[in-house]
Structures are given as C-alpha cells and as structure tokens.
Scaffold this motif. Structure first.
Motif, short mmCIF file in Angstrom:
data_model
loop_
_atom_site.label_atom_id
_atom_site.label_comp_id
_atom_site.label_asym_id
_atom_site.label_seq_id
_atom_site.Cartn_x
_atom_site.Cartn_y
_atom_site.Cartn_z
N GLU A 186 1.59 0.67 13.16
CA GLU A 186 2.67 -0.25 13.51
C GLU A 186 2.73 -1.41 12.51
O GLU A 186 3.82 -1.84 12.11
CB GLU A 186 2.46 -0.78 14.93
N GLU A 187 1.56 -1.91 12.10
CA GLU A 187 1.53 -2.98 11.10
C GLU A 187 2.17 -2.52 9.79
O GLU A 187 2.94 -3.25 9.16
CB GLU A 187 0.09 -3.42 10.85
N VAL A 188 1.86 -1.29 9.39
CA VAL A 188 2.41 -0.75 8.15
C VAL A 188 3.92 -0.55 8.27
O VAL A 188 4.69 -0.86 7.35
CB VAL A 188 1.70 0.57 7.78
N ARG A 189 4.36 -0.04 9.41
CA ARG A 189 5.81 0.16 9.60
C ARG A 189 6.57 -1.15 9.51
O ARG A 189 7.65 -1.21 8.93
CB ARG A 189 6.05 0.80 10.97
N LEU A 190 6.01 -2.21 10.08
CA LEU A 190 6.66 -3.52 10.00
C LEU A 190 6.69 -4.03 8.57
O LEU A 190 7.62 -4.73 8.17
CB LEU A 190 5.92 -4.51 10.90
N ALA A 191 5.65 -3.67 7.78
CA ALA A 191 5.56 -4.19 6.41
C ALA A 191 6.42 -3.40 5.43
O ALA A 191 7.06 -3.99 4.55
CB ALA A 191 4.10 -4.18 5.95
N VAL A 192 6.43 -2.07 5.56
CA VAL A 192 7.12 -1.25 4.55
C VAL A 192 8.20 -0.34 5.14
O VAL A 192 8.88 0.36 4.40
CB VAL A 192 6.10 -0.39 3.76
N GLY A 193 8.32 -0.32 6.46
CA GLY A 193 9.41 0.42 7.08
C GLY A 193 9.20 1.91 7.21
O GLY A 193 10.14 2.64 7.53
N ARG A 194 7.98 2.39 7.01
CA ARG A 194 7.72 3.82 7.13
C ARG A 194 6.23 4.06 7.34
O ARG A 194 5.41 3.16 7.14
CB ARG A 194 8.17 4.56 5.86
N ASP A 195 5.89 5.29 7.74
CA ASP A 195 4.49 5.68 7.84
C ASP A 195 3.94 6.02 6.46
O ASP A 195 4.68 6.49 5.59
CB ASP A 195 4.34 6.90 8.76
N LEU A 196 2.66 5.80 6.29
CA LEU A 196 1.98 6.14 5.03
C LEU A 196 0.98 7.26 5.28
O LEU A 196 0.46 7.41 6.39
CB LEU A 196 1.26 4.92 4.47
N ALA A 212 0.82 -1.21 0.00
CA ALA A 212 0.00 0.00 0.00
C ALA A 212 0.85 1.26 0.00
O ALA A 212 1.98 1.28 0.50
CB ALA A 212 -0.92 0.00 1.22
N GLU A 213 0.30 2.31 -0.57
CA GLU A 213 0.95 3.62 -0.59
C GLU A 213 0.27 4.62 0.33
O GLU A 213 0.81 5.69 0.59
CB GLU A 213 0.95 4.17 -2.02
#
Length: 224
Positions: free
Chosen positions: A108-118, A23-24
C-alpha cells in the motif's frame, strides 16, 4: 492440567532501506536465529542503490543472546527467533499472518508512492529459510524471486501447496562452500523431496561460510 489459548494484539517492528518513491522492486529479507532485522539489514547495504526498497522485519520472539549472570544491562545483545518447537503450529500461523500483513502494508505504501505494485523478492537466511518457505506456501505473497540462503527448506513443508505457490518464482538455493551449518545428509534428503514434488529450483554456491556474502548477493542482483 488443560491447555488454553487466547489471541492477543502486539506491535511488530521492521526496518527499511531505500525510498519507495523511486524503487523498482521490493525485497523482504528474513533474518536468522539470534539476529534482528536492524542488524541483518546492514548486510544489504551493498545493493542499496536506489532501485529497491529492502524490508527487514524482526521475528516476534526476542531474547538476550548472552547468558551472563545477573541482570542484563544496556549493552546486552538481543536476538530473536521466528519460532521454537513449543506450540509450533500456532507460532507458524502467527508469523505467516504477520508477514502477510507486513507485505500488504508495504504494498500500500508503494502504491501511494508510485501508483503501482512492484515485483517482490523474498529472501530467507538460516532460520529465515524455513520462515520464508512456510510464509510463501501458506500465505498470500507470490514473489518473483524466492531465495533460500544458508539452510534447507523444512522437511514438513506442504509440498503440493509449495509447488503451486513457488511456480511463478525463480527459486534459488544459495549456499557457501564453507558453510558448516549445511549437513550434506539433509541436503540429499531435500533434493530428493523437492524432486519428487516437482518443485523446480537452481543452486548457487560461493566460496564462504554461514553469512550473507556481499559478492554472491551482488551476483544475484546483477543477473536480473
């Protein structure tokens, strides 16, 4: 007679479309009265193109929608409400805290998946408009886009706090030209109230009624 309050722990439920790993952007979409997150989320299938993680939480107070006599069977439709006028300030505080915790968990789930906030988009529909407005005003979420669809912002909104909280967002009112739930008198009052508070927003209309219109939703996405 004396009123008392205690805090209790409970489980809240939310539904998602999309994969956080690709996701973006993240959308949190807040349903209206009588709805549930699962059913509401279906309206966002047209923009489920892999570019966004769409999150639809259930309001915490569920009830049977129909009023048939006797016991409710397995086919009885269930809806939910974000609040009622009963003990309203406590209910508002509860859902603001709930949505803050949900947003933190998704972040937190997104950070673990892509390494940054969206970037975050918050969309409230119908009763969810007041919920979204109060959440962003009183909570910690700072969305890039703030969409109010099918209702007016609550007249008791803390406008100085809202002006600060909304300042970094593209605030959009989305309204159907055939939406009979929109009282023109309330619309004029909202316009005056927000103008006096210095809250900037724009209005988008579409030829339709009280629902998430797929074409209007697609236009919002396309303009970004």
């Amino acid at each position: 007679m004396k009123e008392h309050q205690i805090q209790v722990q409970r489980t809240a439920r939310y539904w998602t479309l999309g994969d956080p790993a690709v996701a973006e952007e993240v959308w949190v979409v807040l349903h209206g009265y009588n709805q549930l997150g699962r059913r509401f989320l279906r309206r966002f299938e047209p923009i489920n193109d892999g570019r966004r993680l769409i999150v639809a939480p259930d309001a915490l107070s569920r009830f049977y929608v129909a009023h048939e006599a006797g016991r409710h069977g397995s086919a009885a439709l269930v809806g939910a409400t974000w609040m009622t006028r009963e003990d309203r300030l406590a209910e508002i505080a509860v859902y603001v805290g709930y949505l803050d915790r949900l947003a933190d968990s998704v972040r937190e789930e997104v950070r673990l998946a892509v390494g940054r906030d969206l970037p975050l988009t918050v969309l409230g529909f119908s009763q969810g408009v007041a919920t979204a407005a109060r959440w962003v005003t009183q909570g910690s979420a700072r969305p890039k886009n703030l969409y109010f669809w099918g209702d007016f912002t609550p007249p008791d909104l803390d406008l100085p706090r809202a002006r600060e909280a909304f300042s970094s967002a593209d605030v959009v009112m989305i309204r159907g030209t055939e939406d009979h739930a929109l009282d023109p008198v309330l619309g004029k009052a909202e316009k005056a109230r927000l103008a006096e508070a210095g809250i900037a927003y724009r209005t988008v209309t579409y030829p339709g009624g009280h629902d998430i219109d797929a074409e209007a939703l697609g236009s919002l996405v396309a303009e970004k």
